[in-house]
Design a protein around this motif. Sequence first.
Motif, mmCIF file in Angstrom:
data_model
loop_
_atom_site.group_PDB
_atom_site.id
_atom_site.type_symbol
_atom_site.label_atom_id
_atom_site.label_comp_id
_atom_site.label_asym_id
_atom_site.label_seq_id
_atom_site.Cartn_x
_atom_site.Cartn_y
_atom_site.Cartn_z
ATOM 1 N N VAL A 5 0.926 -1.269 -0.095
ATOM 2 C CA VAL A 5 -0.142 0.007 0.236
ATOM 3 C C VAL A 5 0.835 1.190 0.135
ATOM 4 N N ILE A 6 0.561 2.306 -0.842
ATOM 5 C CA ILE A 6 1.154 3.457 -0.839
ATOM 6 C C ILE A 6 0.381 4.458 -0.492
ATOM 7 N N ASP A 7 1.068 5.329 0.768
ATOM 8 C CA ASP A 7 0.132 6.375 1.206
ATOM 9 C C ASP A 7 0.614 7.708 0.746
ATOM 10 N N ASP A 8 0.194 8.237 -0.149
ATOM 11 C CA ASP A 8 0.752 9.405 -0.864
ATOM 12 C C ASP A 8 0.016 10.652 -0.128
ATOM 13 N N SER A 9 -1.271 10.332 0.576
ATOM 14 C CA SER A 9 -2.061 11.329 1.447
ATOM 15 C C SER A 9 -1.292 11.686 2.772
ATOM 16 N N GLY A 10 -0.712 10.601 3.233
ATOM 17 C CA GLY A 10 -0.125 10.872 4.610
ATOM 18 C C GLY A 10 -1.476 10.271 5.839
ATOM 19 N N GLU A 11 -2.389 9.855 5.347
ATOM 20 C CA GLU A 11 -3.244 9.452 6.104
ATOM 21 C C GLU A 11 -3.108 8.264 7.179
ATOM 22 N N GLY A 12 -2.538 7.253 6.426
ATOM 23 C CA GLY A 12 -2.068 6.100 6.994
ATOM 24 C C GLY A 12 -2.340 4.977 5.932
ATOM 25 N N THR A 13 -1.586 3.905 5.985
ATOM 26 C CA THR A 13 -1.843 2.723 5.101
ATOM 27 C C THR A 13 -2.906 2.066 5.315
ATOM 28 N N TRP A 14 -3.433 1.973 6.599
ATOM 29 C CA TRP A 14 -4.716 1.090 6.839
ATOM 30 C C TRP A 14 -6.034 2.112 6.230
ATOM 31 N N MET A 15 -5.861 3.402 6.478
ATOM 32 C CA MET A 15 -7.096 4.210 5.999
ATOM 33 C C MET A 15 -7.032 3.981 4.417
ATOM 34 N N VAL A 16 -5.898 4.213 3.606
ATOM 35 C CA VAL A 16 -5.752 3.944 2.238
ATOM 36 C C VAL A 16 -6.406 2.391 1.852
ATOM 37 N N LYS A 17 -5.961 1.498 2.559
ATOM 38 C CA LYS A 17 -6.534 0.175 2.480
ATOM 39 C C LYS A 17 -7.919 -0.128 2.533
ATOM 40 N N ALA A 18 -8.140 0.628 3.670
ATOM 41 C CA ALA A 18 -9.921 0.544 4.056
ATOM 42 C C ALA A 18 -10.668 1.123 3.237
ATOM 43 N N ARG A 19 -10.256 2.315 2.371
ATOM 44 C CA ARG A 19 -10.883 2.947 1.379
ATOM 45 C C ARG A 19 -11.184 1.999 0.221
ATOM 46 N N SER A 20 -10.142 1.181 0.053
ATOM 47 C CA SER A 20 -10.150 0.118 -1.260
ATOM 48 C C SER A 20 -10.938 -0.934 -1.057
ATOM 49 N N PHE A 21 -11.444 -1.366 -0.150
ATOM 50 C CA PHE A 21 -12.225 -2.547 0.160
ATOM 51 C C PHE A 21 -13.766 -2.692 -0.500
ATOM 52 N N SER A 22 -13.850 -3.495 -1.353
ATOM 53 C CA SER A 22 -15.393 -3.863 -1.652
ATOM 54 C C SER A 22 -16.280 -3.877 -0.570
ATOM 55 N N VAL A 23 -17.427 -4.019 -0.887
ATOM 56 C CA VAL A 23 -18.739 -4.241 0.068
ATOM 57 C C VAL A 23 -18.580 -5.546 0.716
ATOM 58 N N ASP A 24 -18.258 -6.759 -0.211
ATOM 59 C CA ASP A 24 -18.024 -8.096 -0.004
ATOM 60 C C ASP A 24 -16.945 -8.217 0.886
ATOM 61 N N GLU A 25 -15.694 -7.292 0.731
ATOM 62 C CA GLU A 25 -14.504 -7.674 1.526
ATOM 63 C C GLU A 25 -14.953 -6.973 3.080
ATOM 64 N N GLN A 26 -15.404 -5.809 3.170
ATOM 65 C CA GLN A 26 -15.997 -5.295 4.296
ATOM 66 C C GLN A 26 -16.704 -6.352 5.119
ATOM 67 N N ARG A 27 -17.794 -7.037 4.492
ATOM 68 C CA ARG A 27 -18.499 -8.152 4.778
ATOM 69 C C ARG A 27 -17.825 -9.116 5.429
ATOM 70 N N GLU A 28 -16.578 -9.476 4.707
ATOM 71 C CA GLU A 28 -15.853 -10.587 5.088
ATOM 72 C C GLU A 28 -15.111 -10.226 6.420
ATOM 73 N N ILE A 29 -14.372 -8.976 6.276
ATOM 74 C CA ILE A 29 -13.535 -8.739 7.452
ATOM 75 C C ILE A 29 -14.719 -8.375 8.726
ATOM 76 N N SER A 30 -16.051 -7.952 8.732
ATOM 77 C CA SER A 30 -16.680 -7.930 9.752
ATOM 78 C C SER A 30 -16.970 -9.263 10.218
ATOM 79 N N HIS A 31 -17.278 -10.049 9.514
ATOM 80 C CA HIS A 31 -17.610 -11.563 9.746
ATOM 81 C C HIS A 31 -16.537 -12.175 10.345
ATOM 82 N N ILE A 32 -15.332 -12.062 10.097
ATOM 83 C CA ILE A 32 -14.076 -12.775 10.548
ATOM 84 C C ILE A 32 -14.047 -12.144 12.038
ATOM 85 N N ILE A 33 -14.029 -10.833 12.167
ATOM 86 C CA ILE A 33 -13.939 -10.082 13.527
ATOM 87 C C ILE A 33 -15.053 -10.880 14.693
#
Length: 108
Positions: A68-96
């Motif tokens: 992950v490249i963080d050009d904005s300085g917001e943090g790599t997790w933020m950059v990655k979190a914004r890239s998740f599809s709805v299905d990926e968000q659902r899977e993350i929520s389910h796993i947690i």
Amino acid sequence: MRYSYQAEKLSAARAALMLPHYGGEAQSIVDAFHECSLAFNQFDESQLDETARNWIRKLKEFMDTNDVIDDSGEGTWMVKARSFSVDEQREISHIIDELASWFDMDDV
């Protein structure tokens, strides 16, 4: 075995993903990832069953920011979190949710 700390952190991660998302969905995912990273920092997974180890492995894949490249300085997790599809968000929520329940039940 007692996993009070992991149960607490995963419960906090699950709560971070619940509505409302005051800072937006991406921020909620970042908050959940932070709690999960605390839960599994220097944690020996070898004592867990295969199902729990697989959930943790998959969660860590979602949390991985090596590419992950963080050009904005917001943090790599933020950059990655914004890239998740709805299905990926659902899977993350389910796993947690599954991990939080697993550690909570195993902590009895």
